[in-house]
Structures are given as structure tokens and as C-alpha cells.
Design an enzyme around this catalytic site. Structure first.
Site, PDB file in Angstrom:
ATOM      1  N   ASP A 195      64.129  19.033  56.565  1.00  0.00           N
ATOM      2  CA  ASP A 195      63.397  20.124  55.921  1.00  0.00           C
ATOM      3  C   ASP A 195      62.385  19.577  54.928  1.00  0.00           C
ATOM      4  O   ASP A 195      62.284  20.045  53.787  1.00  0.00           O
ATOM      5  CB  ASP A 195      64.371  21.079  55.229  1.00  0.00           C
ATOM      6  CG  ASP A 195      63.744  22.466  54.984  1.00  0.00           C
ATOM      7  OD1 ASP A 195      62.667  22.721  55.550  1.00  0.00           O
ATOM      8  OD2 ASP A 195      64.332  23.261  54.232  1.00  0.00           O
TER       9      ASP A 195
ATOM     10  N   LYS B  29      71.768  25.616  41.225  1.00  0.00           N
ATOM     11  CA  LYS B  29      71.486  26.349  42.459  1.00  0.00           C
ATOM     12  C   LYS B  29      72.744  27.099  42.866  1.00  0.00           C
ATOM     13  O   LYS B  29      73.707  26.496  43.347  1.00  0.00           O
ATOM     14  CB  LYS B  29      71.023  25.387  43.554  1.00  0.00           C
ATOM     15  CG  LYS B  29      70.615  26.104  44.835  1.00  0.00           C
ATOM     16  CD  LYS B  29      69.775  25.218  45.747  1.00  0.00           C
ATOM     17  CE  LYS B  29      70.608  24.190  46.469  1.00  0.00           C
ATOM     18  NZ  LYS B  29      69.843  23.482  47.518  1.00  0.00           N
TER      19      LYS B  29
ATOM     20  N   PHE C  15      69.476  29.102  50.095  1.00  0.00           N
ATOM     21  CA  PHE C  15      70.830  29.022  49.550  1.00  0.00           C
ATOM     22  C   PHE C  15      71.055  30.101  48.495  1.00  0.00           C
ATOM     23  O   PHE C  15      72.150  30.648  48.372  1.00  0.00           O
ATOM     24  CB  PHE C  15      71.035  27.627  48.942  1.00  0.00           C
ATOM     25  CG  PHE C  15      72.455  27.319  48.551  1.00  0.00           C
ATOM     26  CD1 PHE C  15      73.344  26.815  49.486  1.00  0.00           C
ATOM     27  CD2 PHE C  15      72.899  27.520  47.261  1.00  0.00           C
ATOM     28  CE1 PHE C  15      74.651  26.515  49.135  1.00  0.00           C
ATOM     29  CE2 PHE C  15      74.199  27.234  46.896  1.00  0.00           C
ATOM     30  CZ  PHE C  15      75.078  26.722  47.842  1.00  0.00           C
TER      31      PHE C  15
END
Length: 938
Positions: A733, A635, A618
Site C-alpha cells: 500500500d 490509531k 482502520f
């Protein structure tokens, strides 16, 4: 531990002996949880009156335990269970603000639900501060699955709430709750900033080995558990009374001080100890678990000094002097040596050894050990909180109105919004009780909410008049009272606020309101001015709305699929469907209930994005601090990222609807033009992969017990996604770098950008046109079919388990790239466990437990998904592994001078009870690893 921190407490004074005074028992609160409403009884042994909990909580369901467990204490025959809601609380009132109290909660599962499956764990909070994780699974069924926890705290107000928090690991329940007032001078280590949680309180060598001393022998109703071992120690006692004199900070009962253990000769040592989970403790870090030990001494024999009789000894902690000089206890006088501040070590080993001049062996009468919990969290403002509770009581509001109204944010009451200014208590700014079935008149308590800006009481059955006191709320801008049965007129104070434009009052659909001509208007002159004030804004708003609509339709026309301007933005028909339907960016973000940040705010809280914590698909993750000092991880999506708006919205929306102690929680998000970011709770200890590799914050080898604990925590997070969400969620994931550790080394699953929903009930299969997962963690069946299932996560988690066992990465590169699954299977097929287990752990594990974890990992990584266990099965099996490891060594070890005896200090009294020789009151004698946030014993 620095010697200067230890003080000798000699209870001597210039005055006359003052006997211990029994405190007023009216200060006691004794609750038998699950007892029938209005029922009560007198305990046969203590003569204390126990009452029903019906007047202390309005949630939960009463149950009786199964008949085979009725031999336990009377207080364990029934309980209250809380299957609904995340937080359920008991409210204890009429306390003395600033006074110290002892709080004790007991739990006896006793197969009350007929499932024979106690909850794995749940959390306890004292007010807005974490108290302890109650881990029921470590207590055997033969004991009815019991636990008792106890704390000493300073109460900030005249009421206290004890809350049970469902963390996704089973339904919380409670059997009894006790509160006992203590003197303000007692236990000086307990302050307004920190409380004490009991690890052990031991009565050395009691005459009656089956009795736990408590009230009335201890006027403060502390529980003193028997502690003895005739194979190690000799015992001495006296029938004379032992006194505490002067400023007695502990007032140990004289029946406890009448007995003591001694070594069998002067050359031997008394020793005991425990371990901390904190492998890298630092004295200067108050966030680390800290411990306080109190050692009680009294000389019980009349020594003849003229004959050379002398009992003198040193007290050592971890081979260093804990008290600077040799100590001689006073005859029949209580003395205590204690730590004034919490100490922080990875392990604690006390030894008491005679000085060279001593002719008699060391002595010890009693021991107390506590660990420290912070109590610095600020609850809702002291005026707002009582007002909110009064409103709840008046209208009988249920919802989730339990505990503190605003804190923690994740548990704030439904319909309430609060402001959270740094270093100040939260304030209630908005209340929405629309369509909540409210009856009666408008509560006068609303007038005490001085920070209230928005109040919606519409569509209820409220009666009576509108209180003029609402006009005195300085911040109030909107009141919606429409759709009720209110009568009378609008008070003049509110009319003036309406006239000057500072208040919007909505009162339509109240048939009996404003029926008397001008009763809802000001005088005629002011009425005309009011009309102007109202009409002008209305006209302005109409113009603005008209312009906005015109712009909207023009933009819609330009964005038709046939428009050359936007043709490249048309979504391909074969693009992968998302697990949640989105109407568009703005519509999707309306589902995100967390705080929305601007890009400028992110720049400010990250100091210009100056410190990078990590990097993923990301973008970069940055360190940041909110206005109130809370550390966060930001993030920020990189412009070159292959993850776009779809993944951003997926992660943001998923994180707003899932809450579990082993999932990283989202604090907020940013979608400011081209900038997109997610703001998470800060995980101070980095990734699990870093710790496995030895590159974590402490740089050392992660011990097996910690690896096992993190495996169980991660598994619980995945189990919640698979079974606690509807529809179930597939993470897609799972890997060691997506498992993060907080400051207490607790594991949490992170990174939900690839998470998808899967509908078991409709057997809906989820197909994707792109393969998620990271090399080395990919489920071979998913790779072949492009159809992920929850068993895909199970496979990936099996790889993580192998990483924890071996210390190696998912793909080994030497001599050629090989998956850890293939590498481990080849060696295990030859029975070569030693070649598989991480050699850096140097045998610090139970080999049977390691084998069991490896077997779980191999089942998880089976080629076919049908052969793999569910995450619920994995959690249950890992819990057994934890129990095996915890059973490897006793919780609180003691012994003689040689130091090689390994003795469980509590084992000799496991069936002890004050009233019935059972374990219900004595389960604290074996503190559990998994349940303790800070202290752990071995």
C-alpha cells in the site's frame, strides 16, 4: 535576527596582558581507530600521541584501506568497521563532569572492503543524544570518500560514549576519534541543554594556503581551514603577535588572527552565507535547527588617526543590522562579534560594509559557524548505568550491550527492562542473563541497582557465595540463581526477605549450596512460621490453577466447530493465509514486545480522543501524549472498519521486528476487549501528499531539494523491507498518504496492515484473494494475477515519484479520470518536460536531475515487473540525483559587494592537510545536504 542578541566582545582588561596558556595535553584523547592493539605513534606534525582504539570499544573489526589511498594522513590508513549490531560505541573515561569538550570524528573509506561502495549514511550519537548523520556518498572516490564531524558539548558525567548507529544504509566505520578539553567559559552558546556542531571554521587569507592550523598553534587543537580567493578579496597580514586579553571566550590562535581579507576598496562589501533545510524557521521553536555565527576581527595595520585613517564597518544579517553600531577593530587585539542565542532563518547572508566615515575597507580575520543540537535526553540513572557497565565488564557480556543501557528504548540492552518516569532518568528494573555463559562470582555491582525488581542469573557457571547485599535492594522481588556452581549458605538478610514474603529466591541445582544442615533456613521457630507462609500461598495457588483449568476446558468444549454457539466463528477454509502464522489472539500478542495499553490509558493520553489527526481504513488517528510528555499518534480501530483482527495483528507483529530510520516505529498497542489500537511515534508534519499539494503545515510549495530528499528517504525505507528483512516484506500500500514527515521533514513509510512476507529463496509465490493497494497506485501485473511481489511496491513508488515531480495526484480528474502515469508518458513522448514539472517550483532545480528522476519513475511504472528496477537500484539512482542537486550550488557562499559572485569557500583548499597536503583533515569544508539534520549549506 534581533539586534539585542549580539554582543561585542572586546578582550580588554584593567590588568596586565595575559598570554594564551597551553592546556595540559594529558587532557587530550587521540584515538587511531583500527590500529593494532597496544600500538601507538607520535604524529610528526602535531607531536600528539595516537593510540589504538582497542581499549575504548569491544566490538567491530580492524581493516586497512586500499593501497591507492595511503597518501592520506597516517590516521586514515586503518579503520574499524561495525557490521554487527545496531549501535556500537566508544567509551571515553576519566573526564571532568560539567566541563566542555571538543569531539572530532573522522572517516576515510578508502575502499577498505574491496567493494568500492561506501555506505550511504549512518548516524552518530554523543551519549544518548543525536549528533549527526554521516553521509559518505557525497564525497568523491578521488578523496577516498572522507568526512569529518566535530562538536562542542558539556559532558554530564566523568565518561562519555560516542556511538555509531546502523540506520540500514550501510555498514558504519570510523578512522579516528579525538577529544579535547576546553575551558568552562569557552563558547557560552554550548550548555548542558545544547551542543554545537561545526559547519565551518575558517582562517581568512593564510600566508600558507595549503596548511590547516591546529595544535600546537592552537593549544585546543581546533582545525582552522584556509579561506581565500584572490579574485574577490585583497589580503593583509602582520608578523606581530595578536593578543586576546581579559575574559577571552574563544582564544583564537594568534597565527590565525595575523592574516585577514579586505575588500579592494571601501565601497565594497565582504559577504558570505549558507542555507538551512528548515523552510519555515521560527525563533520561538527550539526544535528547529538553530545557528550560531562568530566573527573574529583584529586590526593588523597601524593607522594614523591624525591623517584621518579610519576602518569602521557595519555587520548585517539578511539585510538587517546584526550589531547595532559601526564597529572599529582594535590594533593587534582579538575581538569577536557573536550570537548569544541560536537564530533560525531559511537562509543566512552576512555582509560587512564600510560606514560613511570609514576611509579603509572592511576586514575579517576568521569565521566560525555552528548549528545547535539538543542534549536534553536523559540517560540511565547515574548509579544504575555505571553498575550495568561494571557487570558487562566483569562477565564480558557482548550481546548488544553497547551505549546507554536503557535509552533510547529501541536500543535498550538485551535482557534489560527499564522504567521511564517523566522528567526522571530511566531506571533498570529487570535483568535476565540466564544461560549467558557467565563465570566468576556474583558481581557486587548488582547491589547498586536500587530499582531492580527481577534478577535472573540461572543456568550459568557462577561460583562463590550469594552476597547478602542483594537483600538491601528494596524493590527486588525475584532472584533466580538456579543451575550454577554456588556454594555456602543463603545469607540471613535474604532468608528474612523470603520469610516475610517479599522475595522469591530460586536456588535449585547448585550442588555445593546449602550442604550444611540448616544453613539455608532460619531458626527452628522461624522455620515453622516460614513453612506456614510458604504453604498457604501454595495451596491458594493450587486452588486457583485448578479452577482456571476447569474453566479453560469447559470453554474449549463450547468452542468446538460443531457447537452451535460458535459455529459462525469457524474460519473458512479458503480464507487468505497470513504471512505470519498465528495461534490465536493471545499467542500472537505475546510476540509484541512493545508496551501494551489499556483502553482507559488511551482515553487518558488522548484526552478523550478529542483531536483527530487523520482517518484511514482502520479508523481514526488521534493525537496523544504519554506520561513523559512524548507526543504519539493513536490509531484506533473503528467498529465499522473493514480491517479486523488479522490486519491489526499483522501490523503490530511486523512493526516489532523491523527498525529503520525511514519506517514509522510503533511504541505500543491496545487489545482491550473489543478495542484495538496501535500507538506510533508522532509525525509532526503530516503526509507527503499534503506537502505535495501545498496543504501541509507550512502551506507552501515543497522545494525540489526537499522533494528529492524525501524520495530518497522513502526509497531507503522500502529497500529495507525488500532486502533487509528475512523473508522480504511487501508493503502493498505504498502511496503518498502513507509516507509521513517528522518535525525535521524526514520521510518515513507508514501503515503496514497489508504488508506480506515473500520467500525469495524458496521461490514461494504469495497469492491473495483480495486486491490491496489504492487506485492509481496499483501494479497492473498484480491486478491481473493477484500475485504481489516486491516489484508491486516498486510500481507504486514510481507513481509517488511522478507526484513529486508534477505536484499532481495519482489520478487526475480533469477532464476525465486519468492515471498520472498515462498523463506523464503522453507529454514526455512529445518532449514536453515543462508541461510535466510542477510550475510552482519556478525553476528551482537542476533540469538534468529532474529528467533523471522522471526516467526512474517511468522505469518503476513499466507494465511488466521484469522491466522494473529493484528498490536497491532506485536508491542508488536517487542518490545520484541528490548529488546532482547538491552540486548545483556551493555549500558556503562568499563574495564581494555586488552579491552576484558565487564562490565555494572551501574549494581552494580541497587537498590541504596539516601533515600531507591531503583531504583527510579538511573534508568538513564542504558540508553536505543529506548528512545534516539541521544546517545545510548551498
Amino acid at each position: 535576527m534581533a539586534t539585542r542578541r549580539w554582543l561585542l566582545l572586546l578582550f580588554l582588561a584593567a590588568g596586565v596582558l595575559q598570554p594564551l596558556a597551553q592546556p595540559d595535553s594529558r587532557g587530550f584523547i587521540s584515538i587511531d581507530c583500527g590500529l593494532a592493539e597496544e600500538a601507538s605513534y607520535m604524529d610528526d606534525t602535531t607531536t600528539l600521541a595516537y593510540v589504538s582504539d582497542a581499549g575504548f570499544t569491544d566490538a567491530g573489526t580492524n581493516y586497512n584501506i586500499s593501497a591507492e589511498y595511503l597518501g592520506f594522513s597516517r590516521r586514515g590508513h586503518n579503520l574499524r568497521s561495525f557490521p554487527d549490531g545496531v549501535r556500537n560505541c566508544y567509551t571515553l573515561r576519566s573526564l571532568v563532569s560539567g566541563l566542555k569538550y571538543l569531539i572530532r570524528a573522522s572517516f576515510l573509506y578508502g575502499n577498505y572492503d574491496g567493494l568500492n561502495r561506501p555506505p550511504a549514511s549512518f548516524d552518530l550519537h554523543i551519549g544518548v543524544n543525536f549528533w549527526k548523520t554521516v553521509n559518505m556518498s557525497t564525497w568523491g572516490a578521488d578523496q577516498g570518500n572522507t568526512a569529518t564531524v566535530e562538536a562542542i558539548i558539556v559532558v554530564p558525567n566523568d565518561l562519555l560514549q560516542v556511538c555509531l548507529v546502523n540506520t540500514g544504509s550501510g555498514t558504519p566505520f570510523i578512522s579516528s576519534l579525538d577529544l579535547r578539553p576546553l575551558k568552562r567559559t569557552f563558547y557560552p552558546q554550548a550548555t548542558a541543554e545544547q551542543g554545537l556542531v561545526m559547519l565551518a571554521r575558517l582562517n581568512a587569507a593564510p600566508v600558507n594556503k595549503t596548511v590547516t592550523i591546529r595544535y600546537p598553534d592552537d593549544p585546543h587543537d581546533r582545525l582552522w581551514y584556509p579561506w581565500f580567493d584572490a579574485t574577490i578579496w585583497a589580503e593583509i597580514s602582520t608578523t606581530e603577535r595578536v593578543y586576546g586579553i581579559g575574559d577571552d571566550l574563544f582564544e583564537v590562535p594568534w597565527k590565525v588572527m595575523q592574516t585577514a581579507i579586505v575588500t579592494r576598496n571601501a565601497s565594497k562589501n565582504i559577504w558570505f552565507g549558507w542555507e538551512s533545510l528548515d523552510t519555515e524557521p521560527r525563533d520561538d521553536d527550539p526544535s528547529r535547527p538553530g545557528y550560531v555565527a562568530i566573527l573574529h576581527f583584529a586590526e593588523l595595520q597601524l593607522l594614523n588617526a591624525s591623517n584621518g585613517d579610519l576602518r569602521q564597518f557595519y555587520i548585517n544579517l539578511n539585510d538587517e543590522l546584526a550589531y547595532p553600531t559601526g564597529f572599529t577593530p582594535e590594533h593587534l587585539i582579538s575581538n569577536a562579534i557573536y550570537d548569544t542565542k541560536p537564530s533560525r532563518h531559511s537562509g543566512y547572508n552576512f555582509s560587512i560594509n564600510a560606514t560613511a566615515n570609514s576611509t579603509l575597507p572592511p576586514i575579517l580575520n576568521a569565521v566560525e559557524v555552528y548549528y545547535v543540537i539538543p542534549t536534553t535526553n536523559l540517560g540511565t540513572d547515574s548509579q544504575d548505568a555505571p553498575a550495568a557497565m561494571a557487570i558487562k565488564a566483569k562477565y564480558g557480556v557482548r550481546k548488544n550491550w553497547m551505549g546507554d543501557p536503557c535509552f533510547p528504548r529501541t536500543m535498550a540492552w538485551d535482557g534489560l527492562n527499564c522504567s521511564y518516569a517523566a522528567a526522571n532518568p530511566p531506571r533498570i528494573t529487570s535483568i535476565n542473563l540466564s544461560s549467558s555463559g557467565l563465570n566468576s562470582d556474583i558481581s557486587s555491582s548488582f547491589a547498586h541497582l536500587k530499582a531492580l525488581q527481577y534478577l535472573d542469573l540461572s543456568n550459568n557457571n557462577l561460583t562463590g557465595s550469594i552476597p547478602d547485599a542483594l537483600s538491601q535492594l528494596p524493590s527486588l522481588t525475584v532472584i533466580d540463581l538456579s543451575g550454577n556452581q554456588l556454594n555456602g549458605s543463603i545469607p540471613s538478610g535474604l532468608l528474612k526477605r523470603i520469610q516475610d514474603g517479599s522475595l522469591d529466591l530460586r536456588h535449585g541445582n547448585n550442588p555445593n549450596l546449602c550442604t550444611d544442615g540448616n544453613s539455608c533456613q532460619l531458626a527452628a521457630k522461624k522455620k515453622s512460621k516460614l513453612a506456614i507462609y510458604v504453604a498457604v500461598p501454595v495451596l491458594v495457588i493450587m486452588v486457583i490453577v485448578s479452577v482456571a483449568l476447569l474453566v479453560f476446558f469447559l470453554r474449549r468444549r463450547n468452542q468446538q466447530p460443531g457447537s452451535m454457539k460458535n459455529r459462525r466463528a469457524v474460519k473458512p477454509q479458503n480464507e487468505e493465509a497470513m504471512s505470519t502464522s498465528y495461534g490465536g489472539d493471545d499467542d500472537s500478542l505475546r510476540l509484541v514486545e512493545n508496551r501494551r495499553f489499556t483502553y482507559e490509558e488511551l482515553e487518558r493520553i488522548t484526552h478523550g480522543f478529542d483531536q483527530v489527526l487523520g482517518q484511514g481504513g482502520f479508523g481514526y488517528v488521534y493525537d496523544g501524549f504519554l506520561e513523559d510528555g512524548t507526543q504519539v499518534a493513536v490509531k484506533l480501530r473503528s467498529h465499522s472498519s473493514n480491517q479486523g483482527v488479522k490486519e491489526f495483528l499483522a501490523e503490530a507483529q511486523i512493526l516489532t521486528r523491523i527498525h529503520h530510520k525511514n519506517l514509522v516505529s510503533m511504541i505500543g498497542y491496545c487489545k482491550d476487549g473489543e478495542y484495538m489500537a496501535l500507538v506510533y511515534e508522532y509525525m509532526a508534519q503530516g503526509t507527503l501528499r499534503e506537502h505535495i499539494a501545498g496543504s501541509g503545515h507550512n502551506g507552501g510549495c515543497l522545494p525540489w531539494r526537499q522533494r528529492l530528499k524525501n524520495a530518497l528517504e522513502s526509497a531507503q525505507g522500502l529497500e529495507y523491507l525488500h532486502t533487509g528483512c528475512n523473508p522480504p516484506l511487501i508493503h502493498r500500500d505504498v502511496k503518498a498518504t502513507n509516507i509521513l514527515l517528522n518535525a525535521r521533514l524526514e520521510a518515513k513509510i507508514a501503515d503496514f496492515g497489508l504488508t506480506k512476507a515473500f520467500d525469495y529463496h524458496n521461490n514461494t509465490h504469495l497469492f491473495t484473494n483480495t486486491l490491496a493497494f489504492t487506485p492509481g497506485y496499483v501494479d497492473p501485473e498484480y491486478q491481473a494475477t493477484m500475485q504481489p511481489t516486491t516489484k508491486s511496491d516498486v510500481y507504486s513508488f514510481g507513481v509517488v515519484l511522478l507526484e513529486l515531480v508534477t505536484g499532481k495526484p495519482a489520478i487526475l480528474s480533469d477532464p476525465e479520470p486519468t492515471s498520472i502515469v498515462q498523463w506523464a508518458r503522453q507529454r514526455l513522448a512529445r518532449g514536453n518536460m515543462e508541461g510535466v514539472v510542477d510550475a510552482r517550483m519556478q525553476g528551482g532545480y537542476d533540469i538534468n536531475g529532474v529528467w533523471k528522476v522522471v526516467e526512474i519513475a517511468l522505469k518503476c511504472t513499466a507494465q511488466g515487473s521484469a522491466q522494473r528496477p529493484t528498490m536497491a537500484d532506485v536508491v542508488a539512482q536517487l542518490q545520484e540525483c541528490v548529488e546532482l542537486e547538491e552540486g548545483r550550488a556551493p555549500s558556503f557562499h562568499t563574495g564581494g559587494s555586488s552579491g552576484d559572485e558565487n564562490y565555494n569557500a572551501y574549494a581552494s583548499a580541497q587537498s590541504t592537510d596539516v601533515s600531507s597536503n591531503t583531504a583527510f583533515e579538511t573534508e568538513l569544508r564542504i558540508p553536505t545536504l543529506a548528512a545534516d539534520p539541521g544546517p545545510t549549506a548551498r
